[in-house]
Design a protein around this motif. Structure first.
Motif, short mmCIF file in Angstrom:
data_model
loop_
_atom_site.label_atom_id
_atom_site.label_comp_id
_atom_site.label_asym_id
_atom_site.label_seq_id
_atom_site.Cartn_x
_atom_site.Cartn_y
_atom_site.Cartn_z
N ARG A 167 1.30 -0.09 -2.40
CA ARG A 167 1.11 -1.34 -1.67
C ARG A 167 1.15 -2.56 -2.57
NH1 ARG A 167 -4.47 -0.99 0.49
NH2 ARG A 167 -3.97 -3.09 1.18
N GLU B 116 6.41 3.88 -6.77
CA GLU B 116 7.48 3.23 -6.01
C GLU B 116 7.05 2.76 -4.62
OE1 GLU B 116 12.07 4.39 -6.09
OE2 GLU B 116 10.77 5.94 -5.26
N ASP C 236 11.59 -5.58 -0.18
CA ASP C 236 10.64 -6.52 -0.77
C ASP C 236 10.41 -7.71 0.16
OD1 ASP C 236 11.87 -6.13 -4.21
OD2 ASP C 236 10.82 -4.76 -2.85
N ILE D 58 4.38 -3.23 3.86
CA ILE D 58 3.94 -2.46 2.70
C ILE D 58 2.64 -3.02 2.17
CG2 ILE D 58 4.52 -1.75 0.35
CD1 ILE D 58 7.49 -1.90 1.20
N ARG D 59 2.58 -4.34 2.04
CA ARG D 59 1.37 -4.95 1.48
C ARG D 59 0.16 -4.71 2.37
NH1 ARG D 59 5.30 -8.60 0.06
NH2 ARG D 59 4.98 -9.87 1.92
N ARG D 60 0.38 -4.77 3.66
CA ARG D 60 -0.74 -4.54 4.59
C ARG D 60 -1.12 -3.07 4.64
NH1 ARG D 60 1.92 -7.65 8.97
NH2 ARG D 60 2.32 -5.60 9.87
N GLY D 61 -0.24 -2.23 4.15
CA GLY D 61 -0.52 -0.80 4.21
C GLY D 61 -0.05 -0.16 5.50
N ASP D 62 0.75 -0.89 6.28
CA ASP D 62 1.23 -0.36 7.57
C ASP D 62 2.53 0.42 7.45
OD1 ASP D 62 0.22 -3.28 9.54
OD2 ASP D 62 -0.89 -1.51 8.87
N GLY D 63 3.27 0.16 6.40
CA GLY D 63 4.57 0.82 6.25
C GLY D 63 4.77 1.26 4.82
N GLY D 64 5.46 2.38 4.62
CA GLY D 64 5.65 2.90 3.27
C GLY D 64 7.11 3.10 2.92
N TYR D 65 7.47 2.73 1.69
CA TYR D 65 8.83 2.91 1.16
C TYR D 65 8.85 4.22 0.37
CZ TYR D 65 12.74 2.10 -2.10
OH TYR D 65 13.88 2.22 -2.86
N LEU D 66 9.83 5.05 0.67
CA LEU D 66 9.88 6.36 0.02
C LEU D 66 11.11 6.55 -0.86
CD1 LEU D 66 8.66 9.06 2.56
CD2 LEU D 66 7.86 8.70 0.24
N GLY D 67 11.65 5.45 -1.37
CA GLY D 67 12.73 5.58 -2.34
C GLY D 67 14.12 5.68 -1.73
N VAL E 216 8.51 4.48 6.30
CA VAL E 216 7.68 5.21 7.26
C VAL E 216 6.61 4.31 7.85
CG1 VAL E 216 6.33 7.32 7.58
CG2 VAL E 216 7.91 7.16 5.67
N LEU F 228 2.15 6.73 4.48
CA LEU F 228 2.51 7.66 3.39
C LEU F 228 1.36 8.60 3.10
CD1 LEU F 228 4.59 5.58 0.81
CD2 LEU F 228 5.33 6.82 2.83
N ASP G 284 3.28 4.46 10.99
CA ASP G 284 2.56 5.40 11.84
C ASP G 284 2.32 4.83 13.24
OD1 ASP G 284 -0.75 4.91 10.27
OD2 ASP G 284 0.67 3.51 11.16
N PRO H 99 0.39 2.94 1.22
CA PRO H 99 0.25 2.57 2.62
C PRO H 99 -0.21 3.76 3.46
CG PRO H 99 2.40 1.89 1.76
CD PRO H 99 1.77 2.78 0.74
N ARG H 100 -0.89 3.47 4.50
CA ARG H 100 -1.48 4.47 5.38
C ARG H 100 -0.48 5.52 5.87
NH1 ARG H 100 -2.71 0.79 8.65
NH2 ARG H 100 -1.01 1.38 10.06
#
Lengths: 404, 452, 349
Positions: free
Chosen positions: C281, C278, B289, B296-305, B228, C88, B230, C85-86
């Motif tokens: 960040r 899971e 990864d 993900i590390r920057r917080g811009d994108g999220g992994y939801l499994g 995901v 989520l 935004d 992350p933002r």
């Protein structure tokens, strides 16, 4: 015209005609609606029927014989309800019944349906055979009249009047007696359960019949009922309670399953044959009983049991419901659901097509004949297979005992 | 001449109707297109029957409309000039599945669901690119409109997966294209003469009666991972990165008002297939990864499994959002780089028409293009909502072209917009081909109508 | 408006700093733990704020009742160090919004079962155990009107919890139940741990689901037949907020003849399902969650587990499939109890 009178006018427009209703649960074929399988016109699918009903109610089309034919070709097999992905799915059969009901009110239904319903009203059965002959199915078989035994064995109209189904009815009685089950029949006093009338839109007739049956059962002190037909089973179990008729109801396969589990049915004679099984709609999809018949068949010594590709909730309706076992609106073609079904049974390499419904029995035996498969496939009721395998214990052990 | 009787003589009484009920039902597309009644409905079983029908239609100047699943939602099988509508779904035999060459030879009426089920039961190592349409959609129909399925990434349009066709021409000749035309197996289309005259032509040049469809390996583990973001501006680069790994199957980015969790966000569904846990983990590592790790590390994108098991899409539920039994969408084929604009402008159109917005972009090939769709739900019982949906779609047709894409399976409105922009020599060639193949103009008239 | 009842003095007096020394995800001794918790208390950046996986365990480990986890979450939000992350976070916040009409509040004036945001799990609420028990929030379309919001602890969004929770409490209180059995123990934790810690008033009495099940089983004692199963309990993160009720797990097992297998990762050493981990960040989170599950399930297998018992649907959805693949059957505690009284829960074949 009738839109305001139609109970479901707030939801009937929600059908998208996506066509899911044509498929079985396992998607294997687009012909799992028996009427659509027969005619392969969109009008005969469930979605087509709903759209046409709405069109009729909103005056986009006029009533016609053809419209009535399309409505009454629905056998109420419930495949559509199982498949429809929308929230209206629980009311699909209700909507079709309600549409039939409107036609009944207006006196504009197919001639075959009119004859069917009038016969029930006048003669208590759809065949138009006199009431006085209702008990003739027993023939020479000694069967007790119901008089307070543990179970009332309800045979139903097809079992009472159709010659082939009568054989199954008698055989079941013999099996029950040998297993020491305490039961009696109403014979000539039996009445139609009303399941078909209800599905054909005659709600009022159904309620009359239900009330008459319930009064009689209560008067006789009936507590438990075994039915030959899944249609009767469905009516007594699901529709009679709302008419204040509460009984413990079993389809005969459920009782036989229990008897086998308790060692009360000694099937010792080998029946070395390949058998396949057709799930009747009113036992299977309507009442989710798929296991009891299979357990019985797997208990018959020598039987090799093979499933058809469309089995359990995927089963293709034989085309007999909604009064069609008598009206035969889905007959007359190699695409008729019964003929398709017996061809599917044949494809399993089975010698016997086992059924647990007298309507399925008669309609599919006819289909075997029309397909010219008499020498390759035999249709038998499960009770007949059990009877074939049954060995009687000593006379002393054969006395009637109460079922635990 | 009694056309009805002539049709009955060809295909039998049970399969012909000119009764009001059939004429009514077959006049409708399931979207917003206004209905038009055919004069006859006929359901043939063989190419020879179709051949006779077309000869009959030609000699009597009767329009013919071929109908598969009827799920184009663009009015592509509506009998605008009446005539005979041919319901092709009785031609539903799976003729052959060749495991080694990985193809299926099918009659034109075989449905998506039927093929999926057939392969699962008889050829579990093979799968096809299944589109998001209800499973009653036909394989041939879907290829004919250049559909895309859940193997669009990496394998392209479903029309790219055609090894061969059998077609009945409007004048009645039966032709074959691909290796089958020289009597070989139906395993390749190239390098023999093209099927291009019959795909994307909306049934105006002939009727497909058989199709050989490429199949693909089906692995033991199949499922969907979700990612995901935004910021819609990041979507094109994410498509690019994932496709570069060559580790995934279908990649779709979507955004919609309902349910609330999806609103204002871009969800990626990324299909993964693997024959072992090791393979699955390897693919996830490379994608989430490595390739997408920085987001993900920057917080811009999220992994939801990752959820195992591919859901057969239940697109029909979209139809019920307004509890009204209807929806239609504009599908476009766009450059992936245009995703942000497609999203923002599409959202604006939806909101202006009071329709909860629903958009998605499906990656085609190695992000060579995407199918971007804007969906507009309506309530069949409320004509105002139908009007709004139709207007929103017309605006969106124009938007797709304005943003540098083209309209996928356009209805009449979109066809006109495309023809207005078509290269004049190309348009002229199309006219000449149409004239050659269908001299009396009987095939699905009303479509590509600048070509008389 | 609401403020966390955190007292720095308690940390200064704490003999163990167990909140951080016992954390399995970070390596701290007493000295470093003390230093970091004080940094956090002073709103200074600390690696703890970055590396916390939000498993809730430190709420249980703290011997001073000083709410270290609620403090960490508060500071993560304050300092802009969210674990997730933002997108989520935004997704999670939107997900909890009710959007289909108003809740149907009807007066109960008796005991009620609160399904909260699990109204789609009504299939569990069947049979003698629940006979005659009215349900609050049985409609999935409106369940977010009863959502306890505590999930947002994983999102560093105490502000969202504090903003929405009073309205939720109002909705529940409107039903005038004499006591509210909380289906999910995170709801129970909200009203018995979080609310007191924040000074939020809860005008109704709550009952832990397992306490309810245990007492109900006692009432139906004659129906109980030993299930004779070797079981492992998947302790959810929220259970850390009600450690005083954890014993009911074993009380129930004993009553119904379920044998809890010997395990390493159990009770205070339990492993969370990794569902919240899971997508975090922090580098390596995806693998960390997979490793957690692997350790957890191997631990169950080593003890000979036949059935893994769940309280929480989120744990169930995260771990259920993986367990089945390993030959361990996942089941909810209430379904296990139904089995014990001779009922046939759906899906138990």
């Amino acid at each position: 015209m009738n839109a305001a009178e139609f109970q479901y006018s707030d939801i009937i427009h929600r059908c998208f005609r996506c066509g899911y209703c044509k498929f079985p649960v396992n998607w294997m074929d687009v012909n799992n609606c028996p009427a659509y399988a027969r005619y392969r016109m969109e009008t005969y699918s469930c979605g087509g029927r709903l759209w046409l009903t709405r069109a009729w109610l909103t005056d986009a089309i006029k009533w016609s014989d053809h419209l009535a034919h399309i409505l009454y070709s629905c056998t109420s097999c419930k495949n559509c309800e199982m498949k429809c992905p929308l929230g209206i799915n629980v009311d699909i059969i209700n909507m079709i019944r309600a549409a039939k009901g409107l036609m009944v009110e207006q006196g504009r239904i197919p001639k075959e349906a009119r004859d069917f319903l009038e016969n029930i009203q006048v003669h208590g059965n759809p065949y138009g055979i006199p009431r006085s002959k209702r008990g003739d199915w027993m023939g020479e078989t000694p069967i007790e009249q119901y008089n307070g035994q543990e179970y009332l064995y309800h045979v139903g109209c097809v079992g009472a009047y159709d010659t082939r189904a009568q054989e199954a009815a008698r055989t079941l009685a013999r099996v029950l007696k040998r297993a020491g089950v305490s039961f009696g029949v109403l014979g000539g006093d039996e009445l139609c359960d009303g399941n078909e009338a209800k599905n054909m839109g005659e709600e009022a007739l159904f309620e009359d019949m239900a009330q008459e049956n319930i009064a009689r059962f209560n008067e006789l002190g009936v507590k438990k009922i075994i039915t030959l037909s899944p249609h009767s089973y469905n009516a007594f179990k699901n529709d009679y309670p709302s008419n204040e008729g509460r009984f413990e109801v079993l389809h005969y396969t459920q009782l036989l399953q229990r008897l086998i589990a308790r060692g009360r049915l000694n099937m010792a004679i080998q029946v070395p044959v390949k058998v396949t099984y057709h799930d009747p709609c009113f036992l299977g999809r309507w009442n989710t009983e798929y296991d009891a018949p299979r357990e019985i068949l797997n208990s018959v010594p020598g039987v090799t049991f093979i499933e058809m590709e469309r089995s359990r909730e995927n089963s293709l309706c034989c085309g007999g419901g909604g009064g069609n076992f008598c009206m035969d609106l889905l007959g007359g073609s190699p695409d008729s659901p019964a003929r398709r079904r017996v061809r599917e049974a044949l494809a399993t390499d089975a010698r016997i097509l086992a059924v647990s419904c007298p309507k399925c029995l008669t309609i599919m035996e006819d289909a075997v004949k029309v397909e010219g498969l008499d020498d390759r496939l035999i249709v038998k009721d499960i009770a007949e297979l059990v009877d074939q395998a049954y060995i009687k214990k000593t006379e002393a052990e054969g006395k009637q005992v109460k079922d635990e | 001449m009694d056309i009805c009787q002539a049709l009955i003589d060809i295909i039998g009484e049970d399969h012909v109707s000119n009764k009001q009920e059939e004429l009514y039902i077959y006049s409708w597309d399931l979207g917003t297109t206004e209905p038009h009644r055919p004069d006859w409905v006929a359901s043939p079983r063989t190419p020879e029957e179709i051949q006779k029908i077309l000869i009959l239609a030609n000699s009597n100047n009767i329009p013919v409309v071929p109908l598969g699943g009827g799920l184009s939602l663009a009015g592509l099988a509506v009998p605008f000039r009446g005539g005979i509508i041919l319901d092709l779904k009785r031609m539903d035999t799976v003729i052959e599945v060749n495991e080694q060459a990985r193809y299926a030879l099918l009659e034109c009426g075989v449905s998506q669901g039927q093929l999926t089920s057939y392969l699962e039961r008889h050829h579990p190592g093979l799968t096809h690119s299944e589109p998001g349409a209800p499973p009653t959609a036909t394989i041939a129909g879907n290829a004919a409109i250049h559909g895309q399925g859940d193997l669009a990434q990496p394998y392209g349009f479903n029309s790219d997966m055609v090894n061969g066709l059998e077609v009945v021409l409007p004048t009645g000749e039966i032709c074959r294209f691909g290796s089958c035309s020289i009597g070989a197996q139906w395993f390749t289309q190239h390098p023999l003469p093209d099927v291009g005259l019959f795909l994307g032509w909306t049934g105006t040049t002939g009727i497909i009666t058989k199709i050989s469809l490429r199949l693909f390996p089906r692995k033991k583990i199949r499922g969907t991972a979700i990612f995901v973001v935004d910021n819609e501006e990041q979507v094109p680069e994410i498509f690019h990165k994932i496709t570069h790994t060559q580790m995934s199957e279908d990649i779709v980015a979507f955004s919609q008002t309902i349910p609330p969790y999806a609103s204002g966000l871009q969800h990626f569904t990324i299909n993964l297939a693997a024959d072992s846990e090791k393979e699955l983990e390897f693919k996830q590592e490379l994608i989430f990864d490595d390739a997408l790790g920085e987001y993900i590390r920057r917080g811009d994108g999220g992994y939801l499994g990752f959820t195992r098991g591919l859901q057969h899409p239940q697109i029909s539920k979209t139809a019920d959002w307004r509890k009204g039994g209807g929806f239609e969408y504009v599908g476009s084929i766009m450059p992936v780089s245009r995703y942000p604009q497609c999203y923002r402008r599409g959202r604006e159109i939806s909101e202006r028409h009071g329709i909860p917005y629903t958009v998605l972009g499906r990656c085609i090939g190695a992000a060579h293009a995407m199918m971007f769709s804007w969906t507009y739900a309506f309530n069949r019982a409320d004509r105002e909502t139908v009007r709004h949906a139709r207007e929103a779609m017309h605006e969106t047709d124009e938007l797709a072209l304005e943003l540098g894409g083209t309209i996928w399976k356009p209805g009449h409105y979109g066809q006109k917009l495309v023809m207005d922009r078509l290269d004049p020599n190309t348009l002229d060639l199309m006219k000449r081909l149409k004239q050659l193949l269908d001299p009396n103009g009987i095939m699905n008239p009303g479509n590509w109508e600048a070509i008389p | 408006m609401y403020s966390l009842k955190f007292d720095e003095q308690k940390c200064l007096k704490c003999p163990t700093q167990a909140c951080l020394t016992r954390c399995r995800y970070m390596n701290l001794n007493r000295e470093s733990a003390r230093a970091e918790i004080l940094k956090i208390a002073h709103s200074e950046d600390s690696f703890v704020l970055h590396d916390c996986v939000t498993c809730y365990a430190c709420e249980e480990y703290c011997t001073m009742g000083n709410h270290p986890f609620y403090l960490i979450v508060q500071k993560q939000e304050e300092l802009g160090i969210p674990p997730l992350p933002r997108p989520l976070i935004r997704r999670g916040i939107n997900m909890g919004m009710p959007f289909r009409g108003e809740p149907a509040i009807r007066e109960i004036n008796g005991r009620a079962l609160l399904m909260a945001a699990f109204a789609d799990h009504m299939f569990l609420i069947q049979g003698r155990l629940f006979e005659g028990l009215p349900v609050i929030s049985d409609d999935p379309r409106k369940m977010f009107h009863y959502f306890c919001q505590l999930m947002y602890l994983h999102y560093a969004r105490e502000s969202v919890i504090n903003q929405r929770l009073p309205g939720i409490i109002n909705n529940i209180a409107g039903h005038k139940a004499t006591d509210v059995v909380c289906f999910h123990d995170e709801c129970y934790g909200t009203y018995n741990s979080y609310c007191p810690a924040m000074g939020i008033d809860v005008p109704f009495r709550t009952v832990h689901f397992f306490e309810f099940l245990y007492n109900r089983l006692l009432e139906l004692k004659d129906l109980i037949r030993p299930v004779n199963l070797r079981v492992a309990y998947q302790r959810p993160c929220s259970s850390r907020l009600s450690p005083d009720k954890h014993h009911f797990v074993y009380d129930i097992f004993k009553l119904i003849g379920a044998v809890a297998v010997p395990r390493k990762y159990v009770d205070e050493n339990a492993l969370c399902c990794g569902g919240a981990v899971e997508g975090q960040r922090r580098e390596g989170s995806r693998k960390r969650a997979a490793e957690l599950r692997r350790l957890n399930i191997s631990d169950m297998k080593a003890g000979g587990t036949e059935v893994c018992v769940f309280n929480c649907p989120a744990c169930y959805h995260t771990m259920g499939e993986l367990l089945s693949q390993e030959g361990i059957r996942p089941v909810y505690m209430s379904d296990l109890c139904r089995l014990a009284i001779g009922e046939q829960p759906a899906g138990w074949r």
